[in-house]
Motif scaffolding. Structure first.
Motif, short mmCIF file in Angstrom:
data_model
loop_
_atom_site.label_atom_id
_atom_site.label_comp_id
_atom_site.label_asym_id
_atom_site.label_seq_id
_atom_site.Cartn_x
_atom_site.Cartn_y
_atom_site.Cartn_z
N HIS A 21 18.01 8.92 -32.15
CA HIS A 21 17.29 9.87 -31.30
C HIS A 21 17.73 9.73 -29.84
O HIS A 21 17.97 10.73 -29.16
N THR A 70 19.40 12.63 -27.55
CA THR A 70 18.54 13.33 -26.59
C THR A 70 18.63 12.82 -25.17
O THR A 70 18.32 13.56 -24.23
N GLU A 80 6.80 12.59 -30.38
CA GLU A 80 6.48 13.94 -30.83
C GLU A 80 6.92 14.14 -32.28
O GLU A 80 6.30 14.92 -33.03
N LEU A 81 7.99 13.43 -32.68
CA LEU A 81 8.50 13.53 -34.05
C LEU A 81 7.89 12.47 -34.95
O LEU A 81 7.69 12.71 -36.15
N TRP A 82 7.64 11.27 -34.40
CA TRP A 82 7.11 10.14 -35.18
C TRP A 82 5.87 9.61 -34.46
O TRP A 82 5.90 8.55 -33.85
N PRO A 83 4.75 10.34 -34.52
CA PRO A 83 3.57 9.99 -33.71
C PRO A 83 2.93 8.66 -34.07
O PRO A 83 2.16 8.12 -33.26
N GLU A 143 7.17 5.31 -41.09
CA GLU A 143 6.83 6.10 -39.91
C GLU A 143 5.84 5.39 -39.00
O GLU A 143 5.58 5.83 -37.88
N SER A 197 9.54 11.84 -26.28
CA SER A 197 10.11 12.84 -27.19
C SER A 197 10.18 12.30 -28.62
O SER A 197 10.04 13.07 -29.58
N PHE A 198 10.38 10.99 -28.78
CA PHE A 198 10.42 10.40 -30.12
C PHE A 198 9.03 10.44 -30.77
O PHE A 198 8.91 10.74 -31.96
N THR A 252 16.30 5.01 -36.55
CA THR A 252 15.96 6.40 -36.26
C THR A 252 15.83 6.61 -34.75
O THR A 252 16.31 7.61 -34.20
#
Length: 306
Positions: free
Chosen positions: A291, A295, A115-118, A89, A112-113, A287
Protein backbone atom coordinates in the motif's frame (compact mmCIF):
# COMPACT_ATOMS: atom_id res chain seq x y z
CA UNK A 1 7.66 -20.69 36.05
CA UNK A 2 4.94 -19.14 33.87
CA UNK A 3 5.35 -16.53 31.19
CA UNK A 4 3.59 -13.80 33.17
CA UNK A 5 6.16 -14.11 35.94
CA UNK A 6 8.89 -13.78 33.30
CA UNK A 7 7.23 -10.58 32.10
CA UNK A 8 7.34 -9.26 35.66
CA UNK A 9 11.01 -10.20 35.82
CA UNK A 10 11.74 -8.34 32.57
CA UNK A 11 9.86 -5.24 33.68
CA UNK A 12 11.81 -5.03 36.96
CA UNK A 13 15.05 -5.85 35.14
CA UNK A 14 14.38 -2.92 32.79
CA UNK A 15 14.28 -0.52 35.74
CA UNK A 16 10.71 -0.53 37.05
CA UNK A 17 10.27 -0.72 40.82
CA UNK A 18 8.67 -3.76 42.42
CA UNK A 19 5.97 -1.48 43.85
CA UNK A 20 5.01 -0.02 40.46
CA UNK A 21 5.18 -3.39 38.70
CA UNK A 22 2.98 -4.99 41.35
CA UNK A 23 0.45 -2.16 41.09
CA UNK A 24 0.21 -2.51 37.31
CA UNK A 25 -0.22 -6.28 37.68
CA UNK A 26 -2.83 -5.87 40.47
CA UNK A 27 -0.63 -7.85 42.85
CA UNK A 28 0.63 -7.11 46.32
CA UNK A 29 4.29 -6.18 46.57
CA UNK A 30 5.10 -9.24 48.73
CA UNK A 31 3.44 -11.53 46.18
CA UNK A 32 5.58 -10.14 43.37
CA UNK A 33 8.72 -10.34 45.50
CA UNK A 34 7.99 -14.00 46.19
CA UNK A 35 7.54 -14.62 42.46
CA UNK A 36 10.91 -13.05 41.72
CA UNK A 37 12.56 -15.14 44.44
CA UNK A 38 11.06 -18.29 42.86
CA UNK A 39 12.76 -17.37 39.59
CA UNK A 40 16.07 -17.00 41.42
CA UNK A 41 15.52 -20.35 43.12
CA UNK A 42 14.86 -22.08 39.79
CA UNK A 43 17.84 -20.32 38.18
CA UNK A 44 20.05 -21.30 41.11
CA UNK A 45 21.61 -17.85 41.40
CA UNK A 46 21.01 -14.36 42.74
CA UNK A 47 19.60 -12.35 39.83
CA UNK A 48 18.97 -9.01 41.56
CA UNK A 49 20.70 -6.78 44.10
CA UNK A 50 18.87 -3.91 45.78
CA UNK A 51 20.00 -0.34 45.03
CA UNK A 52 17.75 2.15 46.79
CA UNK A 53 14.16 1.59 45.67
CA UNK A 54 15.07 -0.42 42.59
CA UNK A 55 16.61 -3.80 41.98
CA UNK A 56 19.71 -4.04 39.80
CA UNK A 57 20.67 -7.10 37.78
CA UNK A 58 23.66 -9.12 38.86
CA UNK A 59 25.96 -10.57 36.16
CA UNK A 60 23.91 -13.77 36.35
CA UNK A 61 20.75 -11.67 36.02
CA UNK A 62 22.03 -10.00 32.86
CA UNK A 63 22.82 -13.39 31.32
CA UNK A 64 19.39 -14.74 32.27
CA UNK A 65 17.53 -11.69 30.96
CA UNK A 66 18.96 -12.13 27.46
CA UNK A 67 17.27 -15.52 27.24
CA UNK A 68 14.07 -14.27 28.90
CA UNK A 69 13.84 -11.57 26.21
CA UNK A 70 14.24 -14.21 23.50
CA UNK A 71 11.59 -16.49 25.06
CA UNK A 72 9.03 -13.71 25.43
CA UNK A 73 9.73 -12.23 22.00
CA UNK A 74 9.35 -15.61 20.31
CA UNK A 75 6.17 -16.34 22.25
CA UNK A 76 4.65 -12.97 21.31
CA UNK A 77 5.64 -13.49 17.67
CA UNK A 78 3.92 -16.87 17.78
CA UNK A 79 0.72 -15.35 19.12
CA UNK A 80 0.91 -12.71 16.43
CA UNK A 81 1.40 -15.32 13.70
CA UNK A 82 -1.70 -17.17 14.86
CA UNK A 83 -3.67 -13.92 14.98
CA UNK A 84 -2.61 -13.09 11.43
CA UNK A 85 -3.86 -16.48 10.22
CA UNK A 86 -7.14 -16.47 12.11
CA UNK A 87 -8.05 -12.84 11.45
CA UNK A 88 -5.53 -11.18 9.10
CA UNK A 89 -7.53 -7.96 8.82
CA UNK A 90 -7.15 -7.31 12.59
CA UNK A 91 -3.40 -7.84 12.77
CA UNK A 92 -0.63 -5.56 14.03
CA UNK A 93 1.79 -3.64 11.80
CA UNK A 94 5.03 -2.76 13.58
CA UNK A 95 6.34 0.37 11.87
CA UNK A 96 9.33 2.61 12.62
CA UNK A 97 10.13 5.84 10.79
CA UNK A 98 12.32 8.88 10.64
CA UNK A 99 11.01 11.60 12.95
CA UNK A 100 10.47 14.16 10.19
CA UNK A 101 7.98 11.85 8.47
CA UNK A 102 5.69 11.82 11.51
CA UNK A 103 4.05 15.11 10.57
CA UNK A 104 2.92 14.26 7.05
CA UNK A 105 3.91 11.01 5.30
CA UNK A 106 3.24 8.43 8.01
CA UNK A 107 -0.16 9.82 9.09
CA UNK A 108 -1.22 10.00 5.43
CA UNK A 109 -0.35 6.41 4.52
CA UNK A 110 -1.76 4.97 7.75
CA UNK A 111 -5.00 6.91 7.34
CA UNK A 112 -5.48 5.75 3.76
CA UNK A 113 -4.65 2.16 4.76
CA UNK A 114 -7.21 2.17 7.58
CA UNK A 115 -9.88 3.20 5.09
CA UNK A 116 -9.30 -0.20 3.44
CA UNK A 117 -8.40 -2.22 6.58
CA UNK A 118 -10.24 -0.45 9.44
CA UNK A 119 -9.48 -3.17 12.00
CA UNK A 120 -5.71 -3.04 11.50
CA UNK A 121 -3.56 -1.87 14.40
CA UNK A 122 -0.19 -0.10 14.36
CA UNK A 123 2.73 -0.04 16.76
CA UNK A 124 4.79 3.03 15.92
CA UNK A 125 8.36 4.04 16.78
CA UNK A 126 10.38 7.12 15.74
CA UNK A 127 14.18 7.21 15.48
CA UNK A 128 17.17 8.53 13.57
CA UNK A 129 18.55 6.45 10.70
CA UNK A 130 20.97 4.30 12.72
CA UNK A 131 18.33 3.11 15.18
CA UNK A 132 15.90 2.39 12.36
CA UNK A 133 18.32 -0.23 11.04
CA UNK A 134 18.52 -1.76 14.51
CA UNK A 135 14.71 -2.01 14.61
CA UNK A 136 14.76 -4.28 11.57
CA UNK A 137 17.84 -6.31 12.42
CA UNK A 138 16.51 -6.99 15.94
CA UNK A 139 13.04 -7.83 14.65
CA UNK A 140 11.43 -5.07 16.72
CA UNK A 141 9.74 -3.60 13.65
CA UNK A 142 8.47 -5.18 10.43
CA UNK A 143 9.01 -2.11 8.27
CA UNK A 144 10.81 1.21 8.46
CA UNK A 145 10.41 4.39 6.46
CA UNK A 146 13.70 6.24 6.15
CA UNK A 147 15.39 8.82 3.98
CA UNK A 148 17.91 6.69 2.14
CA UNK A 149 19.09 3.16 1.44
CA UNK A 150 20.85 2.03 4.65
CA UNK A 151 23.26 -0.03 2.55
CA UNK A 152 22.92 -2.99 4.92
CA UNK A 153 23.05 -6.47 3.30
CA UNK A 154 20.59 -7.73 5.90
CA UNK A 155 17.92 -5.35 4.62
CA UNK A 156 15.92 -4.74 1.47
CA UNK A 157 15.24 -1.08 0.63
CA UNK A 158 12.95 0.34 -2.04
CA UNK A 159 12.52 3.97 -2.99
CA UNK A 160 9.03 5.29 -2.26
CA UNK A 161 9.35 8.88 -3.44
CA UNK A 162 11.80 11.75 -3.84
CA UNK A 163 11.33 14.78 -1.60
CA UNK A 164 12.61 18.17 -2.78
CA UNK A 165 14.86 20.19 -0.50
CA UNK A 166 14.75 23.96 -0.21
CA UNK A 167 17.30 26.57 0.78
CA UNK A 168 15.97 27.89 4.10
CA UNK A 169 16.99 31.49 4.79
CA UNK A 170 16.06 33.99 7.55
CA UNK A 171 13.27 36.47 6.81
CA UNK A 172 15.74 39.39 6.63
CA UNK A 173 18.18 37.55 4.34
CA UNK A 174 19.51 39.28 1.21
CA UNK A 175 17.79 36.55 -0.87
CA UNK A 176 14.49 36.77 1.01
CA UNK A 177 12.76 38.56 -1.85
CA UNK A 178 13.53 35.65 -4.23
CA UNK A 179 11.62 32.41 -4.84
CA UNK A 180 14.68 30.58 -6.16
CA UNK A 181 18.42 30.81 -5.75
CA UNK A 182 21.64 29.02 -6.51
CA UNK A 183 23.16 27.10 -3.62
CA UNK A 184 26.50 28.63 -4.59
CA UNK A 185 25.10 32.05 -3.67
CA UNK A 186 25.34 31.16 0.03
CA UNK A 187 28.77 29.51 -0.18
CA UNK A 188 30.28 32.04 2.24
CA UNK A 189 27.47 31.89 4.79
CA UNK A 190 27.07 29.87 7.98
CA UNK A 191 25.17 26.59 7.61
CA UNK A 192 22.93 24.88 10.16
CA UNK A 193 22.73 21.08 9.76
CA UNK A 194 21.90 17.85 11.48
CA UNK A 195 24.74 16.09 13.28
CA UNK A 196 27.03 13.56 11.64
CA UNK A 197 25.29 10.24 11.07
CA UNK A 198 22.06 11.71 9.70
CA UNK A 199 21.35 11.26 6.00
CA UNK A 200 20.29 14.90 5.56
CA UNK A 201 23.70 16.03 6.86
CA UNK A 202 25.47 13.88 4.26
CA UNK A 203 23.12 15.09 1.53
CA UNK A 204 23.79 18.72 2.46
CA UNK A 205 27.56 18.25 2.28
CA UNK A 206 27.35 16.41 -1.06
CA UNK A 207 25.12 19.08 -2.63
CA UNK A 208 27.38 21.88 -1.41
CA UNK A 209 30.38 20.06 -2.88
CA UNK A 210 28.50 19.72 -6.16
CA UNK A 211 27.88 23.48 -6.04
CA UNK A 212 31.63 24.04 -5.61
CA UNK A 213 32.15 24.67 -1.89
CA UNK A 214 32.36 23.04 1.54
CA UNK A 215 29.75 24.43 3.94
CA UNK A 216 30.89 26.32 7.02
CA UNK A 217 28.76 24.60 9.67
CA UNK A 218 28.09 26.77 12.70
CA UNK A 219 25.27 24.86 14.44
CA UNK A 220 24.27 21.19 14.58
CA UNK A 221 21.09 19.62 15.95
CA UNK A 222 19.14 16.35 16.00
CA UNK A 223 15.78 17.58 14.68
CA UNK A 224 14.80 19.30 11.43
CA UNK A 225 12.35 21.48 13.36
CA UNK A 226 15.28 22.76 15.44
CA UNK A 227 17.23 23.61 12.29
CA UNK A 228 14.27 25.56 10.99
CA UNK A 229 13.98 27.45 14.26
CA UNK A 230 17.67 28.37 14.20
CA UNK A 231 17.33 29.65 10.65
CA UNK A 232 14.30 31.71 11.67
CA UNK A 233 16.40 33.14 14.50
CA UNK A 234 18.82 34.43 11.83
CA UNK A 235 21.70 32.17 12.87
CA UNK A 236 22.44 30.78 9.41
CA UNK A 237 20.99 29.00 6.37
CA UNK A 238 20.11 25.37 5.80
CA UNK A 239 18.94 22.82 3.23
CA UNK A 240 15.59 21.51 4.45
CA UNK A 241 12.37 19.89 3.29
CA UNK A 242 9.33 22.12 3.53
CA UNK A 243 7.50 21.98 6.89
CA UNK A 244 4.70 19.49 6.28
CA UNK A 245 2.24 20.24 9.06
CA UNK A 246 -0.49 22.78 9.59
CA UNK A 247 0.47 22.96 13.27
CA UNK A 248 4.07 24.00 12.68
CA UNK A 249 4.79 26.58 15.42
CA UNK A 250 5.00 30.18 14.24
CA UNK A 251 8.13 32.23 14.56
CA UNK A 252 8.34 34.30 17.76
CA UNK A 253 8.82 37.33 15.53
CA UNK A 254 5.95 36.37 13.25
CA UNK A 255 8.36 35.97 10.32
CA UNK A 256 9.32 32.32 9.74
CA UNK A 257 12.22 31.07 7.67
CA UNK A 258 11.75 31.29 3.91
CA UNK A 259 12.26 28.26 1.67
CA UNK A 260 13.75 28.95 -1.76
CA UNK A 261 13.95 26.58 -4.70
CA UNK A 262 17.53 25.58 -5.59
CA UNK A 263 18.49 25.95 -9.25
CA UNK A 264 22.15 24.97 -9.63
CA UNK A 265 22.03 21.45 -8.10
CA UNK A 266 19.35 18.80 -7.86
CA UNK A 267 18.36 19.40 -4.23
CA UNK A 268 16.31 16.43 -3.06
CA UNK A 269 16.42 13.39 -0.81
CA UNK A 270 15.21 9.84 -1.27
CA UNK A 271 12.46 8.47 0.95
CA UNK A 272 12.19 4.71 1.04
CA UNK A 273 10.91 1.69 2.88
CA UNK A 274 13.08 -1.12 4.23
CA UNK A 275 12.46 -4.58 5.64
CA UNK A 276 14.58 -7.54 6.70
CA UNK A 277 15.95 -9.66 3.86
CA UNK A 278 14.94 -13.30 4.00
CA UNK A 279 12.25 -12.72 6.64
CA UNK A 280 8.66 -13.26 5.54
CA UNK A 281 6.50 -10.33 6.58
CA UNK A 282 3.24 -11.02 8.41
CA UNK A 283 0.33 -10.84 5.94
CA UNK A 284 -1.02 -7.49 7.09
CA UNK A 285 2.45 -5.91 7.16
CA UNK A 286 3.04 -7.16 3.62
CA UNK A 287 -0.29 -5.62 2.59
CA UNK A 288 0.73 -2.34 4.20
CA UNK A 289 4.13 -2.44 2.46
CA UNK A 290 2.45 -2.75 -0.92
CA UNK A 291 0.00 0.00 0.00
CA UNK A 292 2.78 2.45 0.91
CA UNK A 293 4.74 1.77 -2.25
CA UNK A 294 1.61 2.35 -4.33
CA UNK A 295 0.15 5.40 -2.56
CA UNK A 296 2.98 7.34 -0.90
CA UNK A 297 4.04 9.09 -4.17
CA UNK A 298 0.62 10.78 -4.07
CA UNK A 299 1.27 12.43 -0.68
CA UNK A 300 3.58 15.25 -1.77
CA UNK A 301 1.65 18.53 -1.55
CA UNK A 302 1.00 20.81 -4.49
CA UNK A 303 3.36 23.52 -3.22
CA UNK A 304 6.29 21.33 -4.21
CA UNK A 305 5.55 21.94 -7.87
CA UNK A 306 7.94 24.10 -9.82
Amino acid sequence: MDLQVLRFFREVADGATVTDTAARAHLTQPALSRALRRIEHEAGAELFRRSGRVLRLTPAGHAFKMHVDDVLDHYDQGLRAVEEIVAPETGLVQLAFLRTFGTWLVPAVISSFLELWPRARFELRQHGEALLVDELVDGTSDLVITSRDPGNPQLVWERVLVEPLRLAVPPNHRLAHRKKAKLAEVADESFITLRQGYALRETTELLCAEAGFAPHICYEADEVATLRGLVTARLGVSLLPLPQTATFPPSPTGHPALHLGVTDVRAERDIGMAWAAGRTLPPLSETFRRHVLATAPLTLPGDYAG
